[in-house]
Design a protein around this motif. Sequence first.
Motif, mmCIF file in Angstrom:
data_model
loop_
_atom_site.group_PDB
_atom_site.id
_atom_site.type_symbol
_atom_site.label_atom_id
_atom_site.label_comp_id
_atom_site.label_asym_id
_atom_site.label_seq_id
_atom_site.Cartn_x
_atom_site.Cartn_y
_atom_site.Cartn_z
ATOM 1 N N ILE A 168 0.931 -1.276 0.031
ATOM 2 C CA ILE A 168 -0.254 0.036 0.161
ATOM 3 C C ILE A 168 0.808 1.169 -0.028
ATOM 4 C CG2 ILE A 168 -1.719 1.120 1.357
ATOM 5 C CD1 ILE A 168 -2.644 -1.269 2.311
ATOM 6 N N TYR A 169 0.678 2.348 -0.708
ATOM 7 C CA TYR A 169 1.412 3.307 -1.059
ATOM 8 C C TYR A 169 0.443 4.476 -0.901
ATOM 9 C CZ TYR A 169 4.800 0.563 -3.372
ATOM 10 O OH TYR A 169 5.658 -0.302 -3.665
ATOM 11 N N GLY A 170 0.924 5.351 0.119
ATOM 12 C CA GLY A 170 -0.095 6.488 0.597
ATOM 13 C C GLY A 170 0.591 7.909 -0.431
ATOM 14 N N LEU A 171 -0.315 8.508 -1.185
ATOM 15 C CA LEU A 171 0.367 9.330 -1.754
ATOM 16 C C LEU A 171 -0.467 10.877 -1.043
ATOM 17 C CD1 LEU A 171 1.667 10.782 -4.503
ATOM 18 C CD2 LEU A 171 -0.417 10.525 -5.463
ATOM 19 N N LEU A 172 0.669 11.378 -0.488
ATOM 20 C CA LEU A 172 0.417 12.967 0.169
ATOM 21 C C LEU A 172 0.708 14.215 -0.747
ATOM 22 C CD1 LEU A 172 1.486 11.971 3.775
ATOM 23 C CD2 LEU A 172 -1.004 12.550 2.994
ATOM 24 N N GLY A 173 0.092 15.152 -0.591
ATOM 25 C CA GLY A 173 0.146 16.383 -1.341
ATOM 26 C C GLY A 173 -0.987 17.336 -0.976
ATOM 27 N N ALA A 174 -0.566 18.570 -1.082
ATOM 28 C CA ALA A 174 -1.629 19.742 -0.873
ATOM 29 C C ALA A 174 -2.352 19.845 -2.117
ATOM 30 C CB ALA A 174 -0.784 20.926 -0.697
ATOM 31 N N ASN A 175 -3.340 20.345 -1.912
ATOM 32 C CA ASN A 175 -4.123 20.584 -3.209
ATOM 33 C C ASN A 175 -3.194 21.491 -4.508
ATOM 34 O OD1 ASN A 175 -6.476 19.993 -2.252
ATOM 35 N ND2 ASN A 175 -7.265 21.900 -1.636
ATOM 36 N N GLY A 176 -3.508 20.936 -5.550
ATOM 37 C CA GLY A 176 -2.635 21.742 -6.548
ATOM 38 C C GLY A 176 -1.251 20.945 -6.725
ATOM 39 N N ALA A 177 -0.876 19.823 -6.136
ATOM 40 C CA ALA A 177 0.447 19.307 -6.170
ATOM 41 C C ALA A 177 0.674 18.259 -7.115
ATOM 42 C CB ALA A 177 0.532 18.453 -4.618
ATOM 43 N N LYS B 248 -1.450 15.571 -7.743
ATOM 44 C CA LYS B 248 -1.665 13.900 -7.298
ATOM 45 C C LYS B 248 -2.782 13.288 -8.253
ATOM 46 C CE LYS B 248 -3.449 14.685 -3.211
ATOM 47 N NZ LYS B 248 -3.310 16.087 -3.137
ATOM 48 N N THR B 249 -3.852 14.043 -8.522
ATOM 49 C CA THR B 249 -4.923 13.591 -9.219
ATOM 50 C C THR B 249 -4.404 13.683 -10.743
ATOM 51 O OG1 THR B 249 -6.483 14.420 -7.826
ATOM 52 C CG2 THR B 249 -7.234 14.087 -10.215
ATOM 53 N N THR B 250 -3.471 14.561 -11.273
ATOM 54 C CA THR B 250 -3.043 14.541 -12.528
ATOM 55 C C THR B 250 -2.322 13.339 -12.567
ATOM 56 O OG1 THR B 250 -3.251 16.877 -12.504
ATOM 57 C CG2 THR B 250 -1.838 15.626 -14.419
ATOM 58 N N PHE B 251 -1.365 12.910 -11.698
ATOM 59 C CA PHE B 251 -0.450 11.790 -11.836
ATOM 60 C C PHE B 251 -1.414 10.428 -11.775
ATOM 61 C CE2 PHE B 251 2.129 9.031 -8.926
ATOM 62 C CZ PHE B 251 3.095 8.607 -9.893
ATOM 63 N N MET B 252 -2.320 10.398 -10.794
ATOM 64 C CA MET B 252 -3.115 9.119 -10.884
ATOM 65 C C MET B 252 -3.895 8.801 -12.321
ATOM 66 S SD MET B 252 -4.615 9.257 -7.122
ATOM 67 C CE MET B 252 -4.010 7.951 -5.909
ATOM 68 N N ALA C 141 5.777 23.931 4.920
ATOM 69 C CA ALA C 141 5.678 25.119 5.693
ATOM 70 C C ALA C 141 6.238 26.525 4.834
ATOM 71 C CB ALA C 141 6.718 24.948 6.606
ATOM 72 N N GLU C 142 7.053 25.975 3.840
ATOM 73 C CA GLU C 142 7.801 27.209 3.261
ATOM 74 C C GLU C 142 6.424 27.926 2.637
ATOM 75 O OE1 GLU C 142 10.618 25.546 0.543
ATOM 76 O OE2 GLU C 142 11.582 24.855 2.184
ATOM 77 N N GLU C 143 5.674 27.316 2.179
ATOM 78 C CA GLU C 143 4.393 27.759 1.191
ATOM 79 C C GLU C 143 3.082 28.448 2.071
ATOM 80 O OE1 GLU C 143 3.072 26.069 -2.126
ATOM 81 O OE2 GLU C 143 5.293 25.537 -3.108
ATOM 82 N N GLY C 144 3.227 28.161 3.506
ATOM 83 C CA GLY C 144 2.420 28.427 4.311
ATOM 84 C C GLY C 144 1.176 27.533 4.229
ATOM 85 N N GLY C 145 1.415 26.231 4.116
ATOM 86 C CA GLY C 145 0.417 25.208 4.127
ATOM 87 C C GLY C 145 -0.202 25.236 2.803
ATOM 88 N N GLU C 146 -1.419 24.704 2.746
ATOM 89 C CA GLU C 146 -2.073 24.152 1.451
ATOM 90 C C GLU C 146 -2.448 25.506 0.506
ATOM 91 O OE1 GLU C 146 -5.509 21.806 2.248
ATOM 92 O OE2 GLU C 146 -4.216 20.148 3.369
ATOM 93 N N ARG C 147 -2.152 25.014 -0.845
ATOM 94 C CA ARG C 147 -2.640 25.876 -1.779
ATOM 95 C C ARG C 147 -4.126 25.671 -1.863
ATOM 96 N NH1 ARG C 147 2.077 25.443 -5.929
ATOM 97 N NH2 ARG C 147 0.467 23.996 -6.881
ATOM 98 N N SER C 148 -4.782 26.642 -2.341
ATOM 99 C CA SER C 148 -5.940 26.657 -2.637
ATOM 100 C C SER C 148 -6.485 26.196 -4.252
ATOM 101 C CB SER C 148 -6.661 27.839 -2.236
ATOM 102 O OG SER C 148 -6.379 29.171 -3.136
ATOM 103 N N ALA C 149 -5.300 26.429 -4.873
ATOM 104 C CA ALA C 149 -5.801 26.238 -6.603
ATOM 105 C C ALA C 149 -6.278 24.836 -6.673
ATOM 106 C CB ALA C 149 -4.294 26.284 -7.186
ATOM 107 N N GLU C 150 -6.973 24.325 -7.738
ATOM 108 C CA GLU C 150 -7.309 23.302 -7.977
ATOM 109 C C GLU C 150 -6.358 22.460 -8.711
ATOM 110 O OE1 GLU C 150 -10.981 22.304 -9.860
ATOM 111 O OE2 GLU C 150 -12.168 23.639 -8.613
ATOM 112 N N GLU C 151 -6.404 21.047 -8.546
ATOM 113 C CA GLU C 151 -5.514 20.396 -9.353
ATOM 114 C C GLU C 151 -5.894 20.272 -10.718
ATOM 115 O OE1 GLU C 151 -3.383 16.977 -7.874
ATOM 116 O OE2 GLU C 151 -4.707 17.264 -5.908
#
Lengths: 243, 405
Positions: free
Chosen positions: A33-42, A44-48, A233-243
């Motif tokens: 099992i592989y867990g894919l983590l990332g903020a919005n717009g990182a 993930k969905t495009t990759f999947m 942290a560098e980006e101040g948390g999650e971005r709001s842009a949609e993936e």
Amino acid sequence: MDRTMELIVDRLTKQYNNRIAVDRVSVKLQQGIYGLLGANGAGKTTFMRMLCGILRPTGGTVTFDGMDVSEEAYRAVLGYLPQDFGYYPEFTAMDFLLYLAALKGIPKRQAKKKAEELLALVSLQEGCRKKIKTFSGGMKQRLGIAQALLNDPKLLILDEPTAGLDPKERVRFRNLIEQLGKDRIVLLSTHIVSDIEHIAGQVLMMKDGQMIYQGHWDEEMGDLEEFYLQQFAEEGGERSAEE
Amino acid sequence: MQKNNLGTLYLYELKKIMKRRLVRISLLICMIGVVAVACSGLMGEYYVDGKLQDTHYHMFQVDRAYREALSGRVVDQPLLAEMAEAYGRIPPEEERFTLTDAYQTYARPYSAIFNLVRAWTGMNMEEARYWEADEQELYRLRQAYLEKEWQQMMLSEPEAAFWREKEAQIDRPVTYLYCEGVTRCVLQMVRIISSMMLLFVAVSLSGVFAEEHTRRTDQLILTGAKGKSTVYYAKMLAGISIAVLSTLLLQMIGSILTLCLYGEGGYEAAFQLAYADCSYPLTIGQAYLIECGITLVTAAVTGVLVMVLSEALHSGLATLAVFTGWIIAGLVIQIPLQSRVFSQIWDWMPTTFLSVWNIFDVRTVSLLGHRLVSWQIVPALYLLGGLLAFLAGVRVYRRYQVSGR
């Protein structure tokens, strides 16, 4: 089940005009099992989506045991639960599964048996003759998981599978994923770090389209959530842009 | 090894289309429309100067009895003379001669022959009333009338020669048969059914591909082993089946009802009894079968076009809008006959073609030394166009990517 199964992602890239959604990602996934983590717009969905063959990459390749992502044979071993899971409101749960089983090339008789098994597995056997439009969000999500398992996939890709589930359902779902990961590759994306901590043997972390971390994670390595937050942290948390 | 499952997928695609309430309601409305049009000729009353003269139903019954009495008679000199003699009894000064007793008693029984003479020669009412019946003159006037029509239709000399040859093949003198039911089918029903068919196909099939995108079920379909190949064929087959079967249903309702109301039989009568402008040696029954066949081909091809458009636009509403616009354009735009090529191409469009005057149009096409009439070439072009659209659709479908949500 084949113990040597391997998904090879080689320099996978997706570029939209001047924006790179996925940037030369290379990973090798084996059973587990592989867990894919990332903020919005990182990315993930495009990759999947590229792993599922429904989005053509700008560059790079995806192969599973030598089969290219564009081949029918690849799709035959693939199970996918999209983030925005669509359904036919007028279909019953059973009809929905039988239709998707036909799509996956499963013979009719076998499909019926498998659909019944899976409806029981996701505790929907009582509602199998009800129209999907009458289902709650959690029931629909469970149906989505059932459809992804119809063809006993060797490669199971789940995009935000716990979204819309209540805490009790989430726990049950995590247990189910744990079982499924014993004899296949499961890749699941989520925002909820605790989901991954509990079940994922391996952690993949994406940021700005790049894979910034991939590897094993256990308790001795510290708190995964803390590590995850540090990365963003560098980006101040999650971005709001949609993936 | 996966099973192809085309049959199972086809049945599910049919189910998806028919589960839509809009589709079921549209089909019901089309059926009601066909029934209403079939019955409309018998409904209502006939008034003169505000005074009720008769009901349409009774008028039809009277005319039907007279026409049935004439059925089987050859339109030769004796019959034409009887007709002229009967119409000669109407007082010449009467303008509204159909209201006179003389007309009702003597002339009306021959009104079918009178109307046939008018249609064949282009004579107006007055000219026909005072025409001195002459069998040879009837056919000479018909030829002159046709020549004039061909000239107006901008036919070339080889085309006119082709039609002269066809006209010569029609049995003379023609035999009159009672054929009101099948005539109404040929002239009226094909137009109504085709209009209903075009609207129904647009409404029912515009969502076949588009709704998978709006519902976001496309991701599930495209990740299935058969999702990029078999599903396309299953969807297309289901859409074509719905288009063809619904058209067949409307044709059956329209034809059976019309034949029941206006009388069946007369199928072997010369087509020229129903439609004077065409010289092709056909019976009315053959002409109606040709119309029905072409309507079914058009339904199938229109279905393909609508579905491919719905996949290309990814929107059922946009597809419906484009297609409805095309239907309306077909109704309101007429290209002058002087622009022969454009006019002919426009009249061949699926949205304009389905009427007796276009299906049995006298404008022809010369192909590899053969002269082909509209009802021969247009279905072949439709099938070819449908096949090309089908193949283009495969390409559009397979190239689709799920992105940007």
